[in-house]
Design a protein around this motif. Structure first.
Motif: not given
Length: 447
Positions: A9-31
């Protein structure tokens, strides 16, 4: 591999935003990693930890480990599993001979014995245990052993109170706090499933759930119906209801229903979500606390932490009743910095006055904290549907204006440090691999 658990039920735009947010969170956690684990300062309700910034083996590990396992189970990339194992190794190495974990008290660090923090570490270890055991990887045994040692020696050995039929906050504090006990219950269910030990469920987990139910308001038609009181001591309830902490009770209640098919646990979870949803504000945020007399303290409003509320809503939805959360998801996503972390809150400066916050956020509002960010990370990773590769994120520094001590200040963050400046003077610097702030805020806090 599974599809994102709650991604339908998630829109493609929201899904893309979730994926981008997760990758950025992973990068931040590494820092935020020091040699012995994930560190950084802590902002919390009424108390902060702004001097000690070393690795905290506390509830941050629940969301970090389970978040990486979510990614591995969804995508199948061994690099995500390696990150979950690395975090699990932090906990094993940081366990003391008596079973406790070092620096396990979050805003009270570097103390140990924090609740629900050590139980949250156990829960992380047991999720990792299950994932590795399913792969027939014998490394699961060391993680299971660490969790079992902590639960048996500390939670069952020192925190259990027969007269309360539940767990105290510490060995010398018999206050019963439902959300803390709920995390212990989750860990006990996981350990019982691993060891096929029905006694853990019958003697400890289910009686604790029933004590949690005793704290739930039963007043059909009242706005507080379904709310779970924050705590009790000697049979006297506090008459304070926190939407965030109510949400953290729900996974244990649903585990109780799953285990016993007793409708009272499922009904309690649904009624709690109804209470939380009644107090959801138009922007998707939630007030901090509602008192029994009807007074509402709105500030500070959690931003990263609402990941746990969204997770509870999704879990209850799966169990048969929808919990709307789209505005709340946007509230959380909009709080992500360019450097990858998610803001802690809105309204710390209004904590006492409870007046509408000033236009500029307070320092603690914008400060990303591992033990809040993990909650956003865990939730968002449960919504992932696309193939995400570790390290495939673009993040940059954060430079924004905030308020500190009623004066304008500059918050700056990059991959190596977090800094607070005021009129050209460095107020505080947190080097991300360091155990202590380089320049300390006088008095250790901003209050």
């Amino acid at each position: 591999m599974r599809q994102g658990m709650h991604g339908m039920g998630t829109t493609p735009e929201t899904q893309a935003r979730i994926g981008e947010a997760v990758l950025r969170l992973d990068a931040w956690l590494d820092t935020m990693r020091a040699p012995d684990g994930y560190g950084g300062p802590v902002a919390h309700w009424w108390q902060d930890c702004l001097h000690f910034t070393g690795a905290g083996l506390d509830w941050r590990y629940e969301g970090i480990v389970i978040g990486y396992l979510n990614l591995y189970q969804c995508i199948g990339d061994e690099r995500w599993l390696a990150k979950a194992r690395r975090a699990g190794d932090d906990l094993v190495r940081g366990q003391l001979p008596g079973g406790n974990f070092r620096n396990s008290s979050f805003e009270l660090n570097p103390h140990l014995g924090g609740t629900p923090h050590e139980a949250a570490c156990d829960l992380a270890l047991l999720h990792l245990t299950k994932a590795l055991r399913e792969q027939e990887d014998n490394a699961w045994k060391r993680y299971a052993l660490a969790a079992a040692r902590n639960l048996n020696a500390y939670h069952l050995g020192k925190l259990w109170h027969d007269e309360v039929q539940g767990f105290g906050n510490s060995p010398d504090n018999s206050t019963f706090t439902p959300n803390k006990s709920a995390t212990i219950v989750e860990a006990l269910f996981a350990l019982a499933a691993l060891q096929q030990d029905e006694e853990l469920v019958e003697r400890y987990a289910l009686p604790t759930l029933d004590t949690i139910l005793w704290h739930q308001v039963d007043a059909p038609g009242h706005r507080l119906d379904g709310a779970i009181d924050q705590s009790s001591l000697a049979g006297k309830k506090a008459s304070r209801f926190f939407p965030f902490y109510n949400a953290r009770c729900i996974p244990a209640l649903l585990k109780g229903y799953e285990c016993t098919q007793r409708e009272r646990y499922l009904d309690a979870a649904r009624r709690t979500i109804s209470f939380i949803s009644r107090y959801r504000l138009p922007d998707g945020s939630f007030p901090q606390v509602i008192y029994g007399n009807g007074r509402v303290n709105r500030y500070p409003q959690w931003i990263a932490g609402v990941g746990d509320i969204l997770r509870a809503m999704d879990l209850v939805s799966v169990a048969g009743r929808n919990g709307p959360g789209n505005d709340t998801l946007a509230w959380m996503l909009n709080g992500q910095h360019e450097s990858g972390g998610v803001r802690t809150a809105r309204g710390f400066a209004a904590q006492v006055s409870q007046k509408e916050p000033a236009r500029l956020p307070e320092f603690r509002d914008v400060l990303p904290v591992c033990g809040w960010v993990d909650k956003a990370f865990r939730y968002l990773t449960s919504r992932v549907q696309d193939n995400l590769e570790p390290g495939n994120a673009t993040i940059s520094g954060t430079d924004l204006t905030c308020v500190f001590g009623n004066r304008i200040a500059k918050y700056r963050e990059d991959a190596t440090a977090i800094e607070l400046w005021q009129e050209g003077e460095l107020i505080c610097r947190y080097r991300k691999a360091s155990a202590w702030a380089e320049t300390c805020i006088p008095g250790g806090g901003t209050k």
